[in-house]
Write an enzyme that holds these catalytic residues in place. Structure first.
Site, PDB file in Angstrom:
ATOM      1  N   HIS A 108      -3.493   6.927   3.188  1.00  0.00           N
ATOM      2  CA  HIS A 108      -3.928   5.728   2.322  1.00  0.00           C
ATOM      3  C   HIS A 108      -5.151   5.515   3.026  1.00  0.00           C
ATOM      4  CE1 HIS A 108      -4.121   1.705   1.315  1.00  0.00           C
ATOM      5  NE2 HIS A 108      -3.699   1.215   2.389  1.00  0.00           N
TER       6      HIS A 108
ATOM      7  N   CYS B  50       0.812  -1.075  -0.007  1.00  0.00           N
ATOM      8  CA  CYS B  50       0.109  -0.058  -0.122  1.00  0.00           C
ATOM      9  C   CYS B  50       0.823   1.271   0.032  1.00  0.00           C
ATOM     10  CB  CYS B  50      -0.914   0.018   1.195  1.00  0.00           C
ATOM     11  SG  CYS B  50      -1.642  -1.358   1.418  1.00  0.00           S
TER      12      CYS B  50
ATOM     13  N   ASN C 126     -10.287  -0.382   0.307  1.00  0.00           N
ATOM     14  CA  ASN C 126      -8.671  -0.261   0.315  1.00  0.00           C
ATOM     15  C   ASN C 126      -8.326  -0.686  -1.028  1.00  0.00           C
ATOM     16  OD1 ASN C 126      -6.267  -0.817   0.545  1.00  0.00           O
ATOM     17  ND2 ASN C 126      -6.175  -1.770   2.577  1.00  0.00           N
TER      18      ASN C 126
HETATM   19  O1  UT7 Z   1      -3.534  -1.255   3.731  1.00  0.00           O
HETATM   20  C1  UT7 Z   1      -3.165  -1.763   4.812  1.00  0.00           C
HETATM   21  C2  UT7 Z   1      -3.488  -3.051   5.234  1.00  0.00           C
HETATM   22  N1  UT7 Z   1      -4.639  -3.229   5.936  1.00  0.00           N
HETATM   23  C3  UT7 Z   1      -5.065  -2.644   7.002  1.00  0.00           C
HETATM   24  O2  UT7 Z   1      -4.916  -1.685   7.332  1.00  0.00           O
HETATM   25  C4  UT7 Z   1      -6.318  -3.225   7.794  1.00  0.00           C
HETATM   26  C5  UT7 Z   1      -6.059  -3.145   9.278  1.00  0.00           C
HETATM   27  N2  UT7 Z   1      -7.118  -3.607  10.071  1.00  0.00           N
HETATM   28  C6  UT7 Z   1      -8.606  -3.420  10.350  1.00  0.00           C
HETATM   29  O3  UT7 Z   1      -8.760  -2.416   9.313  1.00  0.00           O
HETATM   30  C7  UT7 Z   1      -9.232  -3.835  11.183  1.00  0.00           C
HETATM   31  O4  UT7 Z   1      -8.380  -4.662  12.187  1.00  0.00           O
HETATM   32  C8  UT7 Z   1     -10.350  -4.930  10.494  1.00  0.00           C
HETATM   33  C9  UT7 Z   1     -11.422  -4.137   9.866  1.00  0.00           C
HETATM   34  C10 UT7 Z   1      -9.706  -5.880   9.748  1.00  0.00           C
HETATM   35  C11 UT7 Z   1     -10.915  -5.671  11.608  1.00  0.00           C
HETATM   36  O5  UT7 Z   1     -11.906  -4.847  12.433  1.00  0.00           O
HETATM   37  P1  UT7 Z   1     -11.235  -5.181  14.120  1.00  0.00           P
HETATM   38  O6  UT7 Z   1     -12.049  -4.002  14.882  1.00  0.00           O
HETATM   39  O7  UT7 Z   1      -9.786  -5.102  14.220  1.00  0.00           O
HETATM   40  O8  UT7 Z   1     -12.168  -6.359  14.567  1.00  0.00           O
HETATM   41  P2  UT7 Z   1     -11.460  -7.818  14.735  1.00  0.00           P
HETATM   42  O9  UT7 Z   1     -10.504  -8.478  13.752  1.00  0.00           O
HETATM   43  O10 UT7 Z   1     -11.011  -7.519  16.161  1.00  0.00           O
HETATM   44  O11 UT7 Z   1     -12.761  -8.539  15.025  1.00  0.00           O
HETATM   45  C12 UT7 Z   1     -13.781  -8.281  15.792  1.00  0.00           C
HETATM   46  C13 UT7 Z   1     -15.095  -9.236  15.732  1.00  0.00           C
HETATM   47  C14 UT7 Z   1     -14.443 -10.692  15.582  1.00  0.00           C
HETATM   48  O12 UT7 Z   1     -15.749 -11.529  16.301  1.00  0.00           O
HETATM   49  P3  UT7 Z   1     -15.373 -12.190  17.913  1.00  0.00           P
HETATM   50  O13 UT7 Z   1     -14.041 -13.066  17.737  1.00  0.00           O
HETATM   51  O14 UT7 Z   1     -15.101 -10.944  18.762  1.00  0.00           O
HETATM   52  O15 UT7 Z   1     -16.635 -12.731  17.924  1.00  0.00           O
HETATM   53  C15 UT7 Z   1     -14.629 -10.837  14.234  1.00  0.00           C
HETATM   54  O16 UT7 Z   1     -14.667 -12.418  14.149  1.00  0.00           O
HETATM   55  O17 UT7 Z   1     -15.784  -9.003  14.627  1.00  0.00           O
HETATM   56  C16 UT7 Z   1     -15.588 -10.198  13.689  1.00  0.00           C
HETATM   57  N3  UT7 Z   1     -15.640  -9.704  12.322  1.00  0.00           N
HETATM   58  C17 UT7 Z   1     -16.630  -9.640  11.671  1.00  0.00           C
HETATM   59  N4  UT7 Z   1     -18.270  -9.421  11.986  1.00  0.00           N
HETATM   60  C18 UT7 Z   1     -18.827  -8.987  10.900  1.00  0.00           C
HETATM   61  C19 UT7 Z   1     -14.683  -9.820  11.581  1.00  0.00           C
HETATM   62  N5  UT7 Z   1     -14.900  -9.508  10.345  1.00  0.00           N
HETATM   63  C20 UT7 Z   1     -16.242  -9.101  10.266  1.00  0.00           C
HETATM   64  C21 UT7 Z   1     -17.279  -9.080   9.257  1.00  0.00           C
HETATM   65  N6  UT7 Z   1     -18.472  -8.724   9.537  1.00  0.00           N
HETATM   66  N7  UT7 Z   1     -16.891  -8.907   8.159  1.00  0.00           N
END
Ligand code: UT7
Length: 327
Positions: free
Chosen positions: A254, A113, A284
């Protein structure tokens, strides 16, 4: 003093829109979760007969048309991408051929990125030495080709697109004031594509069985590092030029996650009104996100002569970068 100036901008995205509601039918997710956790509402998805080069070429033509520069006048074409048409040749060479940019040298940059800002940094250095004059820097990605549409953790985030800028030398006090590029290879396994390279060749059964041809990401760890890294890179740009956050007219970060963008703004001291955000429309798009945003900001009249524009990026590798421009 010779400076590199962005004279033309262009961008291109596929026509097909994939909304959060569409994704609700594909994986266990919902519009509310995606919107509150990421800020993304929809993203663009390439058709079968569209490739990374297809979008790169459209964005390039649009940037060249803006300033009536012909492809034969180009000295260099840099394409930042982690989703090239082929492992080789460089997608930049395919773009060169299609444009008819017969006098240019063309190669790709792999910095995920941050790739566009790495490209900007290289073009800036080449122009300052006087070795090259007209350089096209393109960020282009078809991330939906390497995303697992059964994995709700990643498939909601990414989209396809391309952005391009033309850089030319200028004797005026305008243009790129500084670039900062950084890498930290300690964390490469937090965001990567395991298959399709030499470690897990596509010819091995394991690559198919374990679906190694899809990107892998530890979202939470990436999130925390991204906020720190983009903030540090942006601050380095301000310090190097003796500027403060108040001097910045527009921050173009970004576009990975709205919460990352807001946290970066807070860290640097730039309020949301002075931050360009378009990830609700495209998700993204990796190396393409900053040049698409820059083109939209330019064409919508948000950039005026003399404005200070700060850009900051973060990506797999890890890589991170910033650039400060006087428009
Ligand atoms: O370009 C550079 C590279 N990429 C990035 O910059 C991405 C960086 N990361 C992020 O943007 C975030 O970490 C995410 C958007 C990927 C995830 O958000 P988060 O607030 O970190 O969520 P999490 O991974 O801690 O997940 C929280 C909960 C989980 O459930 P449990 O374990 O708490 O029951 C996930 O399973 O949300 C769940 N979850 C979803 N629920 C509904 C994860 N993806 C989804 C989804 N829909 N699509």
């Amino acid at each position: 003093m010779l400076r590199a100036r962005i004279t033309g901008t262009g961008s291109a995205v596929p026509d097909k829109v994939l909304t959060n509601q569409d994704l609700e039918k594909m994986v266990d997710t919902n519009d509310e979760w995606i919107t509150t956790r990421t800020g993304i509402k929809e993203r663009r998805i390439a058709a079968k007969d569209e490739y990374t080069s297809t979008l790169a070429i459209k964005a390039a033509r649009s940037a060249l048309e803006m300033v009536s520069v012909s492809p034969e006048q180009l000295d260099m074409i840099l394409v930042a991408t982690v989703t090239p048409d082929f492992p080789f040749p460089a997608t930049a060479c395919i773009v060169q051929n299609e444009l008819g940019a017969n006098n240019a040298v063309a190669f790709d940059i792999t910095a995920a990125c941050s790739g566009f800002l790495y490209g900007l940094s290289m073009a800036d250095a080449y122009i300052k030495t006087g070795a090259f004059k007209k350089i096209l820097v393109i960020g282009a990605e078809l991330l939906t080709r390497i995303v697992d549409f059964t994995d709700r953790n990643t498939c909601i985030l990414f989209g396809d697109g391309a952005g391009a800028v033309l850089l030319e030398p200028s004797e005026e006090e305008k243009g790129i004031l500084s670039t900062h590029i950084y890498s930290n290879g300690n964390h490469w396994q937090l965001l990567y594509l395991p298959g399709l390279g030499t470690r897990n060749p596509v010819t091995e059964q394991k690559t198919m069985d374990e679906r190694l041809y899809y990107l892998r990401m530890e979202g939470n760890d990436v999130f925390k590092y991204a906020v720190r890294a983009m903030g540090d890179a942006a601050t380095a740009a301000l310090e190097a030029n003796g500027c403060t956050a108040d001097d910045v007219k527009l921050l173009i970060p970004h576009q990975a996650n709205r919460r990352i963008i807001e946290a970066t703004g807070k860290r640097v001291g730039i309020p949301l009104e002075r931050i360009f955000v378009n990830l609700h429309k495209y998700g993204n798009t990796s190396a393409a996100s900053i040049p698409i945003a820059l083109d939209e900001a330019n064409r919508s009249g948000r950039l005026n002569p003399g404005d200070l524009v700060l850009m900051a990026a973060f990506g797999g590798g890890f890589t991170y970068a910033s650039a400060l421009i006087k428009w």
